[in-house]
Scaffold this active site. Structure first.
Site, PDB file in Angstrom:
ATOM      1  N   LYS A  85     -10.467  51.309  28.011  1.00 41.79           N
ATOM      2  CA  LYS A  85     -11.730  50.719  28.169  1.00 41.79           C
ATOM      3  C   LYS A  85     -12.025  49.565  27.309  1.00 41.79           C
ATOM      4  O   LYS A  85     -12.537  48.243  27.478  1.00 41.79           O
ATOM      5  CB  LYS A  85     -13.160  51.780  28.264  1.00 41.79           C
ATOM      6  CG  LYS A  85     -12.765  52.626  29.400  1.00 41.79           C
ATOM      7  CD  LYS A  85     -13.954  53.409  29.395  1.00 41.79           C
ATOM      8  CE  LYS A  85     -14.269  54.542  30.428  1.00 41.79           C
ATOM      9  NZ  LYS A  85     -15.475  55.160  30.354  1.00 41.79           N
ATOM     10  N   GLY A 112     -13.110  57.295  34.078  1.00 47.87           N
ATOM     11  CA  GLY A 112     -11.964  58.193  34.134  1.00 47.87           C
ATOM     12  C   GLY A 112     -11.550  59.133  35.209  1.00 47.87           C
ATOM     13  O   GLY A 112     -10.713  59.862  35.441  1.00 47.87           O
ATOM     14  N   GLU A 159     -19.078  72.341  34.241  1.00 49.24           N
ATOM     15  CA  GLU A 159     -18.923  73.986  33.757  1.00 49.24           C
ATOM     16  C   GLU A 159     -20.442  74.362  34.352  1.00 49.24           C
ATOM     17  O   GLU A 159     -20.405  75.636  34.994  1.00 49.24           O
ATOM     18  CB  GLU A 159     -18.631  74.186  32.592  1.00 49.24           C
ATOM     19  CG  GLU A 159     -17.274  73.842  32.383  1.00 49.24           C
ATOM     20  CD  GLU A 159     -16.679  74.316  31.037  1.00 49.24           C
ATOM     21  OE1 GLU A 159     -17.575  74.648  30.304  1.00 49.24           O
ATOM     22  OE2 GLU A 159     -15.482  74.358  31.009  1.00 49.24           O
ATOM     23  N   THR A 197     -19.658  57.924  35.490  1.00 45.98           N
ATOM     24  CA  THR A 197     -20.400  59.206  35.497  1.00 45.98           C
ATOM     25  C   THR A 197     -21.439  59.032  34.414  1.00 45.98           C
ATOM     26  O   THR A 197     -21.220  58.622  33.312  1.00 45.98           O
ATOM     27  CB  THR A 197     -19.648  60.352  34.914  1.00 45.98           C
ATOM     28  OG1 THR A 197     -18.366  60.057  35.707  1.00 45.98           O
ATOM     29  CG2 THR A 197     -20.210  61.676  35.065  1.00 45.98           C
ATOM     30  N   ASP A 200     -19.457  52.202  32.779  1.00 46.97           N
ATOM     31  CA  ASP A 200     -19.104  53.653  33.113  1.00 46.97           C
ATOM     32  C   ASP A 200     -19.438  54.062  34.404  1.00 46.97           C
ATOM     33  O   ASP A 200     -20.442  53.533  35.058  1.00 46.97           O
ATOM     34  CB  ASP A 200     -19.382  54.463  32.114  1.00 46.97           C
ATOM     35  CG  ASP A 200     -18.815  55.965  32.048  1.00 46.97           C
ATOM     36  OD1 ASP A 200     -17.872  56.022  32.568  1.00 46.97           O
ATOM     37  OD2 ASP A 200     -19.698  56.753  31.927  1.00 46.97           O
ATOM     38  N   ARG A 234      -9.262  56.489  36.083  1.00 41.65           N
ATOM     39  CA  ARG A 234      -8.333  57.076  35.173  1.00 41.65           C
ATOM     40  C   ARG A 234      -8.072  56.341  33.900  1.00 41.65           C
ATOM     41  O   ARG A 234      -6.910  56.296  33.380  1.00 41.65           O
ATOM     42  CB  ARG A 234      -7.035  57.545  35.803  1.00 41.65           C
ATOM     43  CG  ARG A 234      -7.131  58.304  37.180  1.00 41.65           C
ATOM     44  CD  ARG A 234      -7.048  59.670  36.819  1.00 41.65           C
ATOM     45  NE  ARG A 234      -6.746  60.545  38.010  1.00 41.65           N
ATOM     46  CZ  ARG A 234      -7.730  61.601  38.301  1.00 41.65           C
ATOM     47  NH1 ARG A 234      -8.678  61.778  37.384  1.00 41.65           N
ATOM     48  NH2 ARG A 234      -7.633  62.187  39.083  1.00 41.65           N
ATOM     49  N   ASN A 286     -17.102  58.881  25.373  1.00 40.36           N
ATOM     50  CA  ASN A 286     -15.798  58.238  25.734  1.00 40.36           C
ATOM     51  C   ASN A 286     -16.129  56.504  25.901  1.00 40.36           C
ATOM     52  O   ASN A 286     -15.032  55.918  26.173  1.00 40.36           O
ATOM     53  CB  ASN A 286     -15.223  58.790  27.235  1.00 40.36           C
ATOM     54  CG  ASN A 286     -15.974  58.848  28.118  1.00 40.36           C
ATOM     55  OD1 ASN A 286     -17.494  58.742  28.060  1.00 40.36           O
ATOM     56  ND2 ASN A 286     -15.747  58.925  29.188  1.00 40.36           N
TER      57      ASN A 286
END
EC number: 7.6.2.1
Lengths: 350, 1105
Positions: free
Chosen positions: B733, B637, B459, B383, B381, B727, B755
């Site tokens: 995955k 993603g 955020e 991130t 992955d 994406r 995820n």
């Protein structure tokens, strides 16, 4: 942004393994073991090591081989194979009938002493092609019965020689005892009886703790088919040394059993008269019978095997050490040369 | 399919649904023995041993005492059964604790203290602050006048932030006292394990307000195992209880993973089994023939002429029992033992402790450490795995003006600060969106500072950045938000929150400005989810450029937008939204559709760029592991440009001209097909060149490729060492992992977030990073580590050592069993093929479980190469990947060695102990000691590093052998009485032992020396270099490292500064048209193919340097 909300299903996330957060406080303690950092010695096989190891072996082995071989050669052995010659000419074609008949089986043999034989001289009988290690045979005994008078009925393992026809337990039971060797040997030297000591031919430990002092033969060799020797039923098993020796089963189909000891020296060229009773049936399976008189050495009886094997191994090691040295000198090879690593070579060299 | 929960109805539902008794137990007291035995006997090995043990009860055929098999068998079973029992007992205790916890429940209208296990569906449960939630509840009241409460869901999803939960609108304002008497019905789906969904409806019975249906979502629930925080009290209706809660349903026993090594060991066991059957048949026939010809003549055996019907079977069965030791009963126990030690070494490793958090690495799955050494593909992955997932607001573009480009930090950009000070309306609006378009909860700490509790790192970064720019989000009181700007407080009322989903890729809030009553829609989201919905006429070109520029820097971009809504437009839409959110079927989709109706005609305010820094050591780790021959795929993603930039900066792909990127894209099947074929062609051509070729694919094209062109894509996957998939969804995955697994590659998936969970569970090895996205991934994973860089050590050190050690241990286990078995077979030829055992029961049992097991167990400490050498020469991992140390040919070597040693021991023994010395017990003990001596030297020869423990185990075991046998020899009733004392007094015994050792080890040593010096493997060469301190150790330093130079150059100029398109068209070069491997040439050659593939990828790897 995509990572905002992991959209997959929770999966195993909720498996409530509450140990995870708790683990934080539990830092592993440092020790050389846990870090796999115990001090270690890492020997490698350098040519020097390998060559000197082989050299050392050859240096140690060759003398031992020589000594062993001499020890074996020092042993004087008289072997007399008698199972054929002791059958009268008339029976030569049907030895089995002979051995099973009631004909007189006395047979006289003369042995010549080739070299000085120092006492004690061991008298063995040697059987060939006799499978004392056959599974059916080797299991057919009852140790508890041999040892203890109270467990006479303990004959389950003795089949098929467990009970007499009328159901009485046989002591000692089993095929081994039943087939006890029954040839006898009498020795005379210059027409004088040569004493053969039959005491102490068995293992002391067997007499003391395997064969009972109060166990007497009972119902032994009472059946229709007599296997071997009869036992004197008034002598306790612990003193029936021929039986005790016989019951130490041999692991190989060719074996020697101690018959007795001659406790005097025999001079060269002395002639020993042997009067033997040829009772034991080895004819049905073409087994040989031999009478062996042998002295002993620190290594045991006459057996060249160890000496020869030591010399061979020592010689081979010497040869290996030598050839490794030659190869090393002719074609030296640097250990740990990085050019042997394929990824340091040219592409395609792998 | 639905359940109707009648609130506070004491009678009707008690029987219908289970009570709240939690049970994680696998067994009960009564069914433990049968169930556990059944489970154990479902394994082939155990069935085999049980069969052997049963056969041994038949005294006619058993060569040895049945205890020699029953003893170890019962021991092995007892060990695993008591382990299970202990685990189950602990589960029982924790269940009991949870079940007997006292909670307040309303019974007959009165609040009572009952045990948690007596809660029934429909009961109203009262909780106080910091209480654990005993079952899944629908909230109906809280101490907060607005009906809010806060829960911590860490135990459920690992997220440590506080989440807001709210009571349904229908229950709003019900008096505290009346809550006891509330009646109604909740219509909810049957229990499932989705902790993010709860699509239900609530209807209260009169006299409680109207009988309108009120929709319920996951926001209205508090789930089992959460904690109530910052809320004085809350009460709710139990809807799911006991094992039917969301938590209970998601609990499950994961499929046990089998390592490649286990599979190989099973295969070898099967081969040995076949060999054993052959031996048994041959010996059985020979035995019967001998019996019929020879044994009849051996009168002293008294063979009966008429045997029972099974007569013919007796001898083969005896040999079966005699040969049963060929398959070592101890191997399972030994392997389990060493495997758990490998796992412990990982847990204990000080160098894999995350220094920041102090979290050590953890191996949750103790059975698969060897697989780590055989990894061929790593799917990672991005991130949080490669990056730190610590978001920092770096740049922004507001109304076409770029801020932060010079300094690299917008917060220090004077222009922006000036614009804020001057209250430039565009900037203020931009900052307002940054501050309030989110689900962040501000919490005032005791010192007065404001802390933000955010579910998303992005955020959090935005809100904090806004606060630094003087737009401070101060307080959230129910629906009223307060922000402070330049000393004045502005209040907004939140009307709706349009939540983020990965399909919509944006989130919005609808707020009402409390000053002027204007209703505003604030949105933020991915560029493609925002920019196309700009109002007609707005120039979005600068924003597109900004997004691309930021993406090329590896920054994460978000577009911010807003729109003023008209009162009636909002009202109309609000009704639709309410309806959509109360549907039970396809609610998510319906909501998305309704949201779409509002989210259009945006006025784009600007673009934010958030930096997510690479973790320490990521480029080095990737480079090392790639040198080790491991292929990397990045599954993210994130958007393509960002992914490529991150990939470049962490050595994932090389910049031009060394590297080449091939793009697979397209929106339709045809386009995807064409680009796939083009890439494939280029890939085939360039695969012989020393070039890093990688392909890039996005989620859309991937879906088409996987669906329609699976074969072509598989070939591509095999050819390519590197891939970037952007994406992609969690299930894609997992699909990619599945695809690689189906090609027989060992895959390792590493990730940190929810995820990644599916990918982690799917892969052969799942590694979770216990990072900032909670512990979900770490929990689901086989290994959890604190930082990506520990992966290097995990694979190269722990994985490699584990593989080497198990390879030795398993083969040695077979070797030692075979030695003793061959001796038994040889002996049968001189014992009339009757199936006599040379060795007695005690010796056989002790040989297998003691004499030969202990020394080999310390091989868990063996290190062939030091850790430093492995790190410098990661390519050495190739030996593990290709399974060079445990495969049929190495096994054949061990098989040959066992045959040779058996011959040596047997021949020497029967010749040295011939004639008068051929006593059975003595001879068997000589042979046994010969074996033990050889074993000690074999283990010593195969050991690379001797620690004190190894010396103790190897030589101590030899001493222990004599001590144990002296003890046995001192027992008058044992068959071995006095044997060992007699032997030890005989010089010939010792001479025989030395002869056996020299004859047995000489050739082995000579062969090893020859190989070691003249045909050294790479491992040997490195060993030699390491011990002799040769020049090789410095080699690692002089290897060119061009990448590190490039890294120092400012990121903007890494590559393609002019070229917008980061993807180069394939350069059709004049290289020879060599296809390295034609795909689909059939599976039978799979083994060789993967071998050749490895070696070629290996050599390709070599060329890189």
């Amino acid at each position: 942004m995509n990572s905002n909300t992991p959209s997959s299903s929770a999966g195993r996330a909720g498996s409530a393994d509450s140990a995870a957060p708790r683990r934080n406080s539990k830092r592993p303690k440092y020790s050389k073991f846990t870090q796999q950092e115990l001090p270690a010695c890492k020997p490698i096989l350098t040519p020097r090591w390998a060559i000197s190891a082989f050299m050392l072996v050859s240096i140690v082995f060759i003398p031992i081989g020589v000594v062993s071989l001499f020890a074996s050669r020092d042993v004087v052995e008289i072997i007399d194979r008698y199972e054929n010659v002791c059958v009268p000419e008339s029976f030569r074609n049907d030895k089995v009938t002979y051995i099973q008949s009631d004909v007189d089986k006395i047979c006289n043999r003369t042995l010549r002493v080739k070299k000085l034989m120092k006492q004690p001289i061991y008298v063995y009988y040697q059987l060939d092609n006799f499978y004392q290690n056959h599974r059916r045979y080797v299991k057919s005994r009852s140790d508890s019965q041999l040892k203890n008078n109270n467990s006479q009925d303990d004959v389950d393992s003795c089949k098929p020689e467990d009970n007499t026809a009328d159901g009485m337990p046989i002591v000692p039971c089993g095929l081994i005892a039943w087939s006890l060797f029954n040839d006898t040997f009498n020795f005379s030297l210059n027409n004088q009886q040569l004493a053969v000591n039959k005491k102490g031919i068995s293992w002391k430990s067997d007499r003391d703790s395997k064969f009972g002092k109060n166990v007497f033969p009972k119902n032994f060799q009472n059946g229709s088919f007599i296997g071997g020797k009869h036992l004197n039923s008034s002598v306790p098993l612990s003193e029936q040394e021929d039986l005790i020796v016989w019951m130490r089963t041999a692991a190989l189909p060719t074996f020697r059993k101690l018959y007795g000891k001659i406790e005097r020296d025999l001079q060269p060229n002395e002639l020993i008269q042997v009067t033997l009773e040829n009772n034991y049936n080895t004819y049905s399976f073409n087994g040989k019978k031999k009478l062996v008189l042998s002295t002993t050495s620190w290594l045991g009886g006459k057996n060249d095997f160890l000496g020869i094997a030591y010399l061979t191994v020592g010689g081979l090691c010497f040869f290996l050490a030598l050839s490794f040295t030659v190869v090393y000198l002719v074609k030296p090879r640097r250990l740990g040369d990085p050019s042997y690593l394929s990824w340091n070579r040219n592409p395609g060299g792998h | 399919m639905k359940r109707y929960v009648y609130i506070n109805d004491d009678e009707s539902l008690q029987e219908l649904y289970c009570d709240n008794q939690i049970s994680n137990r696998k067994y009960t007291v009564l069914n433990f023995l049968p169930k556990n035995l059944w489970e154990q006997f479902s394994r082939f090995m155990n069935q085999y041993f049980l069969l052997i043990a049963c056969l041994q009860l038949w005294s006619l055929i058993t060569p040895v005492n049945p205890a020699s098999t029953w003893g170890p068998l019962i021991f092995i079973f007892a060990v695993s059964a008591s382990k299970e029992a202990w685990d189950d007992y602990n589960r029982y205790l924790s269940d009991k604790k949870a079940n007997e916890k006292e909670v307040w429940v309303v019974r007959q209208g009165i609040k009572k203290h009952v045990q948690a296990q007596d809660i029934h569906v429909g009961n109203i449960v009262w909780l106080r602050e910091n209480d654990e939630v005993p079952c899944d509840l629908v909230l109906i009241g809280t101490s907060d006048p607005q009906g809010l409460c806060y829960v911590e869901t860490a135990a459920l999803d690992g997220e440590t932030d506080l989440k807001t939960r709210v009571i349904p609108s229908a229950c709003m304002g019900i008096d505290f006292e009346l809550l006891h008497k509330i009646k109604g019905v909740i219509e909810c789906p049957n229990p499932d394990k989705d902790i993010r969904r709860f699509d239900a409806n609530l209807r209260l019975f009169p006299p409680f307000i109207d009988n309108d249906v009120c929709p319920l979502t996951i926001k209205n629930t508090i789930l089992q195992s959460c904690y109530l925080r910052n809320t004085e009290w809350a009460c709710g209706v139990a809807v799911y209880t006991g094992n039917e809660t969301k938590l209970g349903m998601s609990r499950g026993i994961p499929e046990p993973k089998l390592t490649a090594m286990d599979a190989m060991i099973d295969k070898l066991t099967g081969a040995i089994f076949v060999f054993q059957i052959v031996v048994v048949m041959v010996l059985g026939i020979a035995g019967n023939v001998w019996k019929d010809t020879e044994a009849r003549k051996q009168w002293y055996v008294l063979y009966p002429y008429e045997g029972p019907w099974y007569e013919l079977l007796v001898i083969p069965l005896r040999f079966e029992l005699l040969c049963s030791i060929m398959i070592p009963i101890s191997i399972k126990v030994s392997l389990d033992l060493v495997k758990s030690l490998y796992a412990k070494f990982i847990d204990w490793d000080n160098e894999m402790i995350d220094q920041e958090t102090g979290i050590p690495s953890h191996a949750a799955n103790t059975a698969i450490s060897e697989d780590l050494g055989q990894v061929e593909y790593i799917l990672t992955d991005k991130t949080g795995t490669l990056t730190e997932n610590r978001m920092i607001f770096r740049r922004c573009c507001i109304s076409g003006i770029f801020y932060g480009n010079e300094s690299g930090d917008a917060l220090k950009d004077v222009e922006l600060l000036n614009a804020v000070a001057g209250s430039s309306p565009d900037v203020v609006r931009f900052l307002t969106v940054m501050a309030i378009c989110n689900t962040v909860i501000p919490v005032k700490s005791k010192t007065g500072a404001i802390l933000y509790k955010a579910q998303s790192q992005d955020e959090d970064a935005l809100v904090n950045a806004a606060a630094r720019l003087h737009v401070v989000y101060v307080n959230k009181n129910a629906n009223i938000l307060e922000i402070r700007f330049n000393g004045s407080v502005i209040q907004y009322e939140v009307l709706e929150t349009l939540e983020f989903t990965s399909d919509r890729k944006r989130m919005s809030v609808v707020v009402k400005d409390c000053q002027n009553g204007k209703i505003i829609l604030l949105s933020k989201g991915a560029d493609e989810a925002i920019l196309p919905y700009a109002y007609a006429g707005q120039q979005t070109r600068t924003f597109i450029e900004a997004v691309e520029q930021y993406a090329q820097l590896g920054l994460r971009t978000l577009c911010l937008a807003w729109r003023e809504l008209k009162e009636d437009e909002y009202q109309e839409w609000s009704l639709m939204f309410k309806e959509a959110s109360s549907t039970l079927v396809d609610r998510e989709w319906r909501i998305a559709e309704v949201c779409q109706r509002l989210e259009h005609d945006f006025e784009i305010l600007g673009v934010t760029a958030i930096e997510d820094r690479l973790q320490d050591g990521v480029p080095e780790t990737i480079e090392t592991l790639r040198k080790a021959g491991i292929n990397f795929w990045m599954l993210t993603g994130d958007k393509q440009n960002t992914a490529i930039q991150i990939a470049l900066s962490c050595n994932f792909i090389s910049p031009e001209p060394k590297g080449q990127l091939l793009l697979i894209d397209g929106k339709t099947e045809d386009e995807v097909c064409r680009s796939l074929e083009r890439v494939l062609l280029t890939m085939r051509i360039t695969s012989s060149e020393p070039k890093d070729v990688a392909f890039v694919v996005d989620g859309w094209a991937l879906e088409i490729a996987l669906k329609h062109y699976r074969k072509a894509f598989t070939e591509l996957a095999i050819l390519s060492r590197t891939a970037i998939c952007c994406r992609v969804t969690p299930s894609q995955k997992a699909q990619l992992v599945e695809l690689l697994k189906s090609c027989d590659y060992r895959t390792l998936a590493i990730g940190d977030g929810g995820n990644d969970v599916r990918m982690i569970q799917q892969a052969d090895i799942g590694v979770g990073i216990s990072g900032r996205e909670g512990l979900q991934a770490a929990r689901a994973a086989d290994y959890s580590i604190g930082k990506f860089r520990f992966l290097k050590r995990l694979i190269l050190v722990h994985g490699r050592y584990s593989y080497n050690r198990t390879a030795f241990l398993s083969q040695y286990s077979f070797y030692k069993s075979l030695v003793i078995c061959f001796i038994q077979i040889f002996f049968s030829f001189i014992s009339g093929v009757s199936g006599t055992s040379l060795f007695n029961s005690v010796s056989l049992m002790a040989y297998n479980v003691f004499y030969t097991s202990v020394p080999v167990l310390v091989s868990v400490l063996d290190k062939d190469l030091s850790e430093g050498t492995i790190m410098q020469h990661p390519k050495i991992l190739f030996y593990c990947q290709a399974g060079r140390l445990l495969n049929p040919s190495t096994f054949a070597g061990w098989f040959g060695r066992s045959l040779f040693h058996a011959i040596v021991v047997f021949v020497i023994t029967i010749h040295a102990y011939a004639y008068e010395k051929s006593e059975m017990e003595e001879l068997s003990m000589v042979a046994l000691s010969g074996c033990i001596w050889l074993q000690a030297f074999v283990v010593a020869l195969e050991t690379n590093s001797f620690t004190i423990l190894q010396h103790l185990a190897i030589w101590g075991n030899l001493v222990a052998f004599y001590v144990i046998n002296w003890i046995f020899s001192a027992v008058p009733s044992s068959g071995m009485y006095t044997i060992m004392f007699r032997l030890c007094r005989q010089p010939s015994y010792w001479i025989t032992m030395f002869l056996i050792v020299a004859a047995g080890m000489g050739p082995v040593l000579a062969l090893k020396y020859f190989r070691y010096t003249y045909r050294p493997s790479k491992i040997n060469t490195l060993q030699q270099a390491e011990r002799m301190g040769g020049p090789i150790l410095s080699l690692g330093n002089i290897e060119p490292q061009p990448r590190s130079v490039e890294k120092e150059v400012s990121p903007l100029s890494i590559t393609q500064p002019k070229n917008r398109n980061p993807v180069y068209e394939p350069l059709l070069s004049d290289s020879p048209n060599t296809t390295r491997r034609s795909f689909g040439s059939g599976t039978p050659f799979d083994f060789f193919q993967s071998q050749s593939r490895l070696s070629s990828s290996y050599s390709r790897n070599c060329k890189d340097n």
